[in-house]
Each structure stands twice: as C-alpha cells, then as structure tokens.
Motif scaffolding. Structure first.
Motif, PDB file in Angstrom:
ATOM      1  N   LEU A 238       0.950   4.846   6.006  1.00 15.87           N
ATOM      2  CA  LEU A 238      -0.132   5.280   5.131  1.00 15.87           C
ATOM      3  C   LEU A 238      -1.511   4.898   5.660  1.00 15.87           C
ATOM      4  O   LEU A 238      -2.430   5.715   5.688  1.00 15.87           O
ATOM      5  CB  LEU A 238       0.057   4.683   3.732  1.00 15.87           C
ATOM      6  N   PHE A 239      -1.632   3.651   6.119  1.00 13.73           N
ATOM      7  CA  PHE A 239      -2.958   3.223   6.565  1.00 13.73           C
ATOM      8  C   PHE A 239      -3.275   3.691   7.977  1.00 13.73           C
ATOM      9  O   PHE A 239      -4.438   3.688   8.388  1.00 13.73           O
ATOM     10  CB  PHE A 239      -3.139   1.715   6.358  1.00 13.73           C
ATOM     11  N   GLY A 240      -2.262   4.142   8.719  1.00 14.53           N
ATOM     12  CA  GLY A 240      -2.527   4.818   9.992  1.00 14.53           C
ATOM     13  C   GLY A 240      -3.318   6.094   9.729  1.00 14.53           C
ATOM     14  O   GLY A 240      -4.348   6.360  10.357  1.00 14.53           O
ATOM     15  N   LYS A 241      -2.841   6.888   8.765  1.00 17.62           N
ATOM     16  CA  LYS A 241      -3.561   8.115   8.383  1.00 17.62           C
ATOM     17  C   LYS A 241      -4.924   7.783   7.790  1.00 17.62           C
ATOM     18  O   LYS A 241      -5.932   8.420   8.097  1.00 17.62           O
ATOM     19  CB  LYS A 241      -2.778   8.885   7.303  1.00 17.62           C
ATOM     20  N   PHE A 242      -4.924   6.790   6.917  1.00 20.19           N
ATOM     21  CA  PHE A 242      -6.146   6.387   6.229  1.00 20.19           C
ATOM     22  C   PHE A 242      -7.233   6.000   7.245  1.00 20.19           C
ATOM     23  O   PHE A 242      -8.389   6.412   7.138  1.00 20.19           O
ATOM     24  CB  PHE A 242      -5.798   5.200   5.314  1.00 20.19           C
ATOM     25  N   ALA A 243      -6.831   5.237   8.266  1.00 17.32           N
ATOM     26  CA  ALA A 243      -7.782   4.821   9.306  1.00 17.32           C
ATOM     27  C   ALA A 243      -8.293   6.042  10.076  1.00 17.32           C
ATOM     28  O   ALA A 243      -9.483   6.151  10.372  1.00 17.32           O
ATOM     29  CB  ALA A 243      -7.122   3.825  10.260  1.00 17.32           C
TER      30      ALA A 243
ATOM     31  N   TYR B  28     -16.749  -2.578   3.053  1.00 20.30           N
ATOM     32  CA  TYR B  28     -15.921  -3.356   3.984  1.00 20.30           C
ATOM     33  C   TYR B  28     -15.182  -2.449   4.960  1.00 20.30           C
ATOM     34  O   TYR B  28     -14.933  -2.822   6.094  1.00 20.30           O
ATOM     35  CB  TYR B  28     -14.968  -4.302   3.253  1.00 20.30           C
ATOM     36  N   LEU B  29     -14.872  -1.234   4.546  1.00 20.16           N
ATOM     37  CA  LEU B  29     -14.193  -0.323   5.476  1.00 20.16           C
ATOM     38  C   LEU B  29     -15.157   0.132   6.578  1.00 20.16           C
ATOM     39  O   LEU B  29     -14.825   0.134   7.758  1.00 20.16           O
ATOM     40  CB  LEU B  29     -13.627   0.883   4.730  1.00 20.16           C
ATOM     41  N   GLU B  30     -16.369   0.494   6.170  1.00 26.11           N
ATOM     42  CA  GLU B  30     -17.377   0.877   7.167  1.00 26.11           C
ATOM     43  C   GLU B  30     -17.613  -0.273   8.153  1.00 26.11           C
ATOM     44  O   GLU B  30     -17.663  -0.060   9.372  1.00 26.11           O
ATOM     45  CB  GLU B  30     -18.686   1.287   6.466  1.00 26.11           C
ATOM     46  N   GLN B  31     -17.712  -1.496   7.623  1.00 27.82           N
ATOM     47  CA  GLN B  31     -17.901  -2.656   8.515  1.00 27.82           C
ATOM     48  C   GLN B  31     -16.745  -2.819   9.494  1.00 27.82           C
ATOM     49  O   GLN B  31     -16.952  -3.045  10.687  1.00 27.82           O
ATOM     50  CB  GLN B  31     -17.996  -3.946   7.701  1.00 27.82           C
ATOM     51  N   THR B  32     -15.503  -2.688   8.978  1.00 28.18           N
ATOM     52  CA  THR B  32     -14.331  -2.858   9.831  1.00 28.18           C
ATOM     53  C   THR B  32     -14.358  -1.868  10.995  1.00 28.18           C
ATOM     54  O   THR B  32     -14.091  -2.220  12.143  1.00 28.18           O
ATOM     55  CB  THR B  32     -13.037  -2.619   9.004  1.00 28.18           C
ATOM     56  N   LEU B  33     -14.687  -0.611  10.684  1.00 28.72           N
ATOM     57  CA  LEU B  33     -14.691   0.414  11.737  1.00 28.72           C
ATOM     58  C   LEU B  33     -15.832   0.178  12.725  1.00 28.72           C
ATOM     59  O   LEU B  33     -15.651   0.308  13.940  1.00 28.72           O
ATOM     60  CB  LEU B  33     -14.793   1.806  11.109  1.00 28.72           C
ATOM     61  N   LEU B  34     -16.991  -0.213  12.209  1.00 26.50           N
ATOM     62  CA  LEU B  34     -18.127  -0.467  13.102  1.00 26.50           C
ATOM     63  C   LEU B  34     -17.842  -1.652  14.037  1.00 26.50           C
ATOM     64  O   LEU B  34     -18.184  -1.623  15.220  1.00 26.50           O
ATOM     65  CB  LEU B  34     -19.401  -0.721  12.288  1.00 26.50           C
ATOM     66  N   GLU B  35     -17.179  -2.681  13.487  1.00 29.36           N
ATOM     67  CA  GLU B  35     -16.813  -3.840  14.317  1.00 29.36           C
ATOM     68  C   GLU B  35     -15.898  -3.415  15.456  1.00 29.36           C
ATOM     69  O   GLU B  35     -16.078  -3.826  16.601  1.00 29.36           O
ATOM     70  CB  GLU B  35     -16.097  -4.906  13.476  1.00 29.36           C
ATOM     71  N   ALA B  36     -14.906  -2.581  15.125  1.00 30.74           N
ATOM     72  CA  ALA B  36     -13.971  -2.122  16.156  1.00 30.74           C
ATOM     73  C   ALA B  36     -14.698  -1.286  17.204  1.00 30.74           C
ATOM     74  O   ALA B  36     -14.446  -1.415  18.410  1.00 30.74           O
ATOM     75  CB  ALA B  36     -12.850  -1.305  15.522  1.00 30.74           C
ATOM     76  N   LYS B  37     -15.614  -0.458  16.748  1.00 32.03           N
ATOM     77  CA  LYS B  37     -16.361   0.398  17.676  1.00 32.03           C
ATOM     78  C   LYS B  37     -17.132  -0.463  18.675  1.00 32.03           C
ATOM     79  O   LYS B  37     -17.134  -0.183  19.873  1.00 32.03           O
ATOM     80  CB  LYS B  37     -17.314   1.291  16.876  1.00 32.03           C
ATOM     81  N   SER B  38     -17.743  -1.543  18.173  1.00 37.39           N
ATOM     82  CA  SER B  38     -18.524  -2.350  19.110  1.00 37.39           C
ATOM     83  C   SER B  38     -17.626  -3.251  19.954  1.00 37.39           C
ATOM     84  O   SER B  38     -17.886  -3.462  21.134  1.00 37.39           O
ATOM     85  CB  SER B  38     -19.642  -3.108  18.388  1.00 37.39           C
TER      86      SER B  38
END
Ligand SMILES: [Zn+2]
Length: 325
Positions: free
Chosen positions: A65-70, A95-105
């Motif tokens: 589920l969270f694979g798709k969600f991500a 917190y989701l936006e932060q998580t993705l931005l952290e991974a991007k950087s």
C-alpha cells in the motif's frame, strides 16, 4: 472520534446494502468530512490500484500500500509541484512533503524526476520512510471515514484486510469510485494550490501511478510459458514484433501481474488497445495459467480472480469486445 490513535481496527460484519456502501464512500470523500491534507484520497487510490494484488483473504501488506502511496505523492509533490495541504496547516510543509524532500536531497535527485526513474534501492528506502511516517494517521483516518465498513487493519503487523462485501462492491463499481475520488481530490488540490500548478489536475492525479516497463516480463513469457506466437492471431513473433499485452486492460486493472500478461504482435496490440478480447481468449488464458505453474511467479493468483477481473471490467464499461480480424 480520532481514529488515527488506534493500533487496530476491525470492520463491522453486519450485512451491508448497496446504499450503505455508497453512503460510506460519498461521506468519506465529501467536503463534510474533515481534510487536513489530501492523504485520504491518496490512500484510497493506493487501495484501488492494489485491488487485484490481494491474497486469498483479501489482505494487503503496508509495503504494497505505501509503495503505491509513495509513488503517488512523489509524482504529485516533486514532479508536478502540487502542495498537499493549505499553508496555514502544520507549518509550511507536511511531514510527507518533508520526508520526500529529505530523500531527494540525500540522493541528490534532480528537479522534476519522476518516481519511475528512481533506482530500486532508492524507491525501497523512500517507500519504507513514507510508510513509517504515514501509517499512523492515514490508515485509521480512512477506516473511520468509511464508517468502519471498508477494512480491518493492524499497524503492528502492518496489514489491511478488505471487508468481502466491500471488496465485491468496489470491484463492481471501481471506475465510478475512482472518478469520485479523483473529482473530490482535484477540488481539494485546487483550493490549496495556485491556479498555474492546478492545470490538468485530473490527468496529473491519474498519471501519478504509471504502468511500468513491461520488457522484463517478456523473457519470462517466452522462456517459461513458451510463448512464441501472438496470443490472439497466432502469428509467429520475432524480436521487432513482440509486445507484452495486459489481457484485462491496464487502465482497469492498474497492476502488472504475470497471470494477466500475454505476448502479442504489433498489429493485435495496437488494435486491441484498451479493449477486452472476446471470452474465448479468457478461456485460453485460464488454460495457459493452469498449464504452467503460475503460482511460482505470482502467489496472489487464482483462476477466479482472473475471471472476475474480466467480468468486472465488462460491467465497468469495457463492453466493446475485440477479436483479431
Ligand atoms: Zn496478433
């Protein structure tokens, strides 16, 4: 009631009428239930996109589920630059936006990179971070908003089980529920985004999950299932003239399963496009799947699942039946 604090939830087992089930979805998606962010819509899409990935108990893992969600939110937030909550809620970024931005950087991923271009390792890491940050709020929220009717869940063991009555209902009305979800989601995003990023909202939402590159299935189909001829017209296939075809169209089933794949020639692939093949071919595919031990490749397969998917596609409007000329 704040459902997000629950560790477990059990769906109500009373008999449900179609009216009650429609009511649960329209209530959950309508403006009358509270939206602090768009996650309820995204989580419903994750379930809908995974409908044919359930096991025999209608269970999905949080990883599925969270694979798709991500994937959905990576594309909406980083590829299309769509904010998911109004500025005055939870500070400037969720917190989701932060998580993705952290991974991007962390991985130094260039601007506008779509999810499907991430490496397997990156995607795995991102999915797992998204799961651990989001599972607490998202799973309980949709459980409560659908009146405790849609599914049971356990956050510790990380599974969600769909109520069988609801499963049949959702399969039967999949496209309508999907459209209702997209419509309410788009309305919400329009409110929290500038008019420029809101262009083509419905397409952006629909294309936040994309079909993957099917070439990797080709060899399995050739080697393991001895497919050397077009599944539809029987013509001999060669390297330039071979397509991996979703037997039940991708736009309906939204997942890539070996039990739904056949090899076809160019002509048939183009002509069949988004249509269902006539029933004779369903029988052929059921035969093929029983002849080659398909469970070795897809533990979630059952002949009934394929037959149901075919019939449900038909009742959802895939009614033009195709056969090769
Ligand atoms: Zn053909």
């Amino acid at each position: 009631m704040n459902y997000s604090v629950y560790d477990k939830g059990q769906y109500r087992t009373t008999h449900l009428t179609e009216d009650t089930m429609w009511g649960a979805f329209s209530m959950a998606l309508s403006g009358r239930s509270r939206h602090v962010a768009s996650y309820k819509f995204g989580f419903l899409k994750s379930i809908l996109d995974n409908l044919y990935e359930v096991d025999e108990n209608l269970t999905l893992s949080f990883d599925q589920l969270f694979g798709k969600f991500a994937e959905i939110y990576w594309n909406l937030i980083l590829k299309y630059h769509l904010r998911q909550s109004p500025d005055n809620v939870e500070g400037n970024t969720t917190y989701l936006e932060q998580t993705l931005l952290e991974a991007k950087s962390k991985y130094m991923i260039p601007e506008d990179t779509p999810y499907e271009s991430l490496t397997y390792q990156m995607a795995l890491d991102i999915n797992s971070k998204v799961k651990s940050r989001c599972k607490n709020n998202v799973v309980g929220a949709l459980f409560g908003d659908t009146q405790e009717l849609f599914y049971s869940f356990d956050k510790k063991s990380e599974w969600l089980r769909i109520n069988p009555q609801m499963y049949t209902f959702v399969c039967k009305h999949k496209l309508v529920i999907e459209k209702l979800n997209y419509f309410e989601w788009a309305k919400y995003l329009e409110k929290v985004n500038s008019s420029r990023s809101s262009d083509h909202l419905l397409t952006k939402i629909d294309e936040s999950t994309l079909r993957s590159n099917l070439n990797r299935y080709r060899k399995i189909l050739e080697d393991e299932f001895e497919s050397h001829n077009c599944f539809y017209c029987g013509r001999k296939l060669n390297a330039q003239n071979t397509h991996v075809d979703h037997f039940v169209p991708w736009s309906f089933i939204k997942s890539d399963d070996i039990w739904n794949f056949v090899l076809s020639c160019n002509t048939c692939n183009i002509k069949k496009n988004d249509k269902l093949a006539e029933r004779y071919y369903l029988k052929e595919l059921l035969n093929r799947n029983s002849k080659y031990d398909i469970l070795r490749f897809a533990s979630n397969y059952s002949p009934k699942k394929l037959e149901d998917a075919y019939d449900w596609a038909k009742s959802n409007g895939y009614s033009t039946v195709w056969r090769p000329a």
